[in-house]
Design a protein around this motif. Sequence first.
Motif, PDB file in Angstrom:
ATOM      1  N   ALA A  18       0.809  -1.230   0.000  1.00 23.05           N
ATOM      2  CA  ALA A  18       0.000   0.000   0.000  1.00 23.05           C
ATOM      3  C   ALA A  18       0.838   1.273   0.000  1.00 23.05           C
ATOM      4  O   ALA A  18       0.359   2.326  -0.404  1.00 23.05           O
ATOM      5  CB  ALA A  18      -0.929  -0.003   1.221  1.00 23.05           C
ATOM      6  N   THR A  19       2.087   1.171   0.463  1.00 23.87           N
ATOM      7  CA  THR A  19       2.917   2.374   0.518  1.00 23.87           C
ATOM      8  C   THR A  19       3.665   2.605  -0.793  1.00 23.87           C
ATOM      9  O   THR A  19       4.341   3.614  -0.945  1.00 23.87           O
ATOM     10  CB  THR A  19       3.952   2.261   1.667  1.00 23.87           C
ATOM     11  OG1 THR A  19       4.640   0.996   1.489  1.00 23.87           O
ATOM     12  CG2 THR A  19       3.285   2.281   3.025  1.00 23.87           C
ATOM     13  N   GLY A  20       3.552   1.671  -1.736  1.00 30.36           N
ATOM     14  CA  GLY A  20       4.277   1.796  -3.008  1.00 30.36           C
ATOM     15  C   GLY A  20       3.467   2.548  -4.045  1.00 30.36           C
ATOM     16  O   GLY A  20       2.331   2.966  -3.815  1.00 30.36           O
ATOM     17  N   ALA A  44       2.074  -3.454   4.264  1.00 27.60           N
ATOM     18  CA  ALA A  44       3.370  -3.242   3.601  1.00 27.60           C
ATOM     19  C   ALA A  44       4.393  -4.057   4.388  1.00 27.60           C
ATOM     20  O   ALA A  44       4.022  -5.008   5.092  1.00 27.60           O
ATOM     21  CB  ALA A  44       3.704  -1.754   3.551  1.00 27.60           C
ATOM     22  N   SER A  45       5.671  -3.686   4.257  1.00 22.54           N
ATOM     23  CA  SER A  45       6.694  -4.436   5.000  1.00 22.54           C
ATOM     24  C   SER A  45       6.709  -3.966   6.459  1.00 22.54           C
ATOM     25  O   SER A  45       6.062  -2.970   6.812  1.00 22.54           O
ATOM     26  CB  SER A  45       8.067  -4.198   4.364  1.00 22.54           C
ATOM     27  OG  SER A  45       8.519  -2.909   4.725  1.00 22.54           O
ATOM     28  N   SER A  79       0.735  -5.846  -4.548  1.00 26.70           N
ATOM     29  CA  SER A  79       1.734  -5.234  -5.433  1.00 26.70           C
ATOM     30  C   SER A  79       2.966  -4.924  -4.603  1.00 26.70           C
ATOM     31  O   SER A  79       3.281  -3.773  -4.299  1.00 26.70           O
ATOM     32  CB  SER A  79       1.188  -3.969  -6.103  1.00 26.70           C
ATOM     33  OG  SER A  79       2.080  -3.586  -7.142  1.00 26.70           O
ATOM     34  N   THR A  84       7.222 -11.549  -2.094  1.00 29.32           N
ATOM     35  CA  THR A  84       6.166 -11.288  -1.100  1.00 29.32           C
ATOM     36  C   THR A  84       4.885 -11.999  -1.515  1.00 29.32           C
ATOM     37  O   THR A  84       4.204 -12.625  -0.697  1.00 29.32           O
ATOM     38  CB  THR A  84       5.917  -9.769  -0.982  1.00 29.32           C
ATOM     39  OG1 THR A  84       7.150  -9.147  -0.636  1.00 29.32           O
ATOM     40  CG2 THR A  84       4.881  -9.445   0.070  1.00 29.32           C
ATOM     41  N   GLY A 170       8.884   1.020  -9.933  1.00 27.21           N
ATOM     42  CA  GLY A 170       8.458   1.458  -8.602  1.00 27.21           C
ATOM     43  C   GLY A 170       9.027   2.821  -8.225  1.00 27.21           C
ATOM     44  O   GLY A 170       9.602   3.549  -9.043  1.00 27.21           O
ATOM     45  N   MET A 171       8.842   3.139  -6.947  1.00 25.63           N
ATOM     46  CA  MET A 171       9.292   4.426  -6.418  1.00 25.63           C
ATOM     47  C   MET A 171      10.795   4.601  -6.652  1.00 25.63           C
ATOM     48  O   MET A 171      11.273   5.698  -6.941  1.00 25.63           O
ATOM     49  CB  MET A 171       8.995   4.449  -4.917  1.00 25.63           C
ATOM     50  CG  MET A 171       8.692   5.788  -4.347  1.00 25.63           C
ATOM     51  SD  MET A 171       7.072   6.362  -4.861  1.00 25.63           S
ATOM     52  CE  MET A 171       6.039   5.822  -3.511  1.00 25.63           C
TER      53      MET A 171
END
Length: 348
Positions: A18-20, A44-45, A79, A84, A170-171
Amino acid sequence: MVSRFSPDARLNVGIVGATGLVGSMMQQLLAERAFPVGTLRLFASARSAGKQMEWQGQTVMVEDAATADFTGLDIVFFSAGGSTSRAIAPKAAAAGAIVIDNSSAWRSDPEVPLVVSEVNPDALATIPKGIVANPNCTTMAAMPVLKPLHAQAGLKRLTVSTYQAVSGGGMEGIDVLARQIEAVGDAGRELAFAGDAAFVPAPEKWAVPITNNVVPLNYVLGEDGYTEEELKLRDETRRILDIPGLPVSGTCVRVPVFTGHSLSINAEFERPIDAQTALDLLGKAPGVVVSDVPNPLEATGADPVFVGRVRPDPTVEHGLALFVAGDNLRKGAALNAVQIAEVLCGRG
Ligand code: A2P
């Protein structure tokens, strides 16, 4: 189809990653498309556990996906990378959720449908493992375009070169390009005349620098000198269009564009198809917009994929050349995942 998925039901939804970038886009799209969310849980992690995120005026605390209990969730979007998904998606499915996974972890599993919402939604009729796979962002952009052409003329062979944005990485991909643009600054003009090492940033993430450059070796090499990305394009195209053994030669290239993947496609068909017929079909195809000059800036922030430059390919008997651009974070990832959820609950 599972009975709790009906157009009127409110569904409890989870997002792992969710934070990505894609996870954030999923949250945006659930709101934008008024998806009937009962409860939203974000994962998330362990690094992000306890972080507070805002969604639709609510504060949602991020949970550690590794230790989370997924009981009570109806749909969980993943995602957060292949490892994961491999480790955690089966736990979410065992807890009763349908998992819609954006990683490559499950895409070649015959018991996991690989679905583009406008192209092969029928594949959702059986979901033996409780997991549905979302295709790779590059393959995704081509599918709504190739489907009607294949239905008309029978796809026989594909040659594809891609121009892929850094946000597909990604980020981190965005950070690398932004940092390199800043580091080169005005000195970038000097590179037009001499590849002076003083103005060339060190490579990060990809084989060579990404700013003022293109990267024709996009990640890891697989069989026959093709990269994994190029093999995904081949294998996923075969599965989604249901053309086993379709010859596909891809060259996947990372370019210094923040968002929007583009593809130059040369397609050979079994039967004749001219450019005008193709344009007429594409003009009616769901999820496709015909454009004079499809480009990533046009595609960014838009839901459909854009197609244009449709012309004969005279190197083969029944050939077409065309150019496609699509938002890799929307249709290429988060949007298709949400559309799969919409199909599952009869809202597609
Ligand atoms: P985190 O922010 O805690 O690292 P992007 O592709 O945009 O970089 O985003 C990757 C997403 O995947 C992030 O939300 C990231 O969370 C999440 N993620 C990465 N590794 C794991 C993991 N081992 N378990 C759960 N989530 C993970």
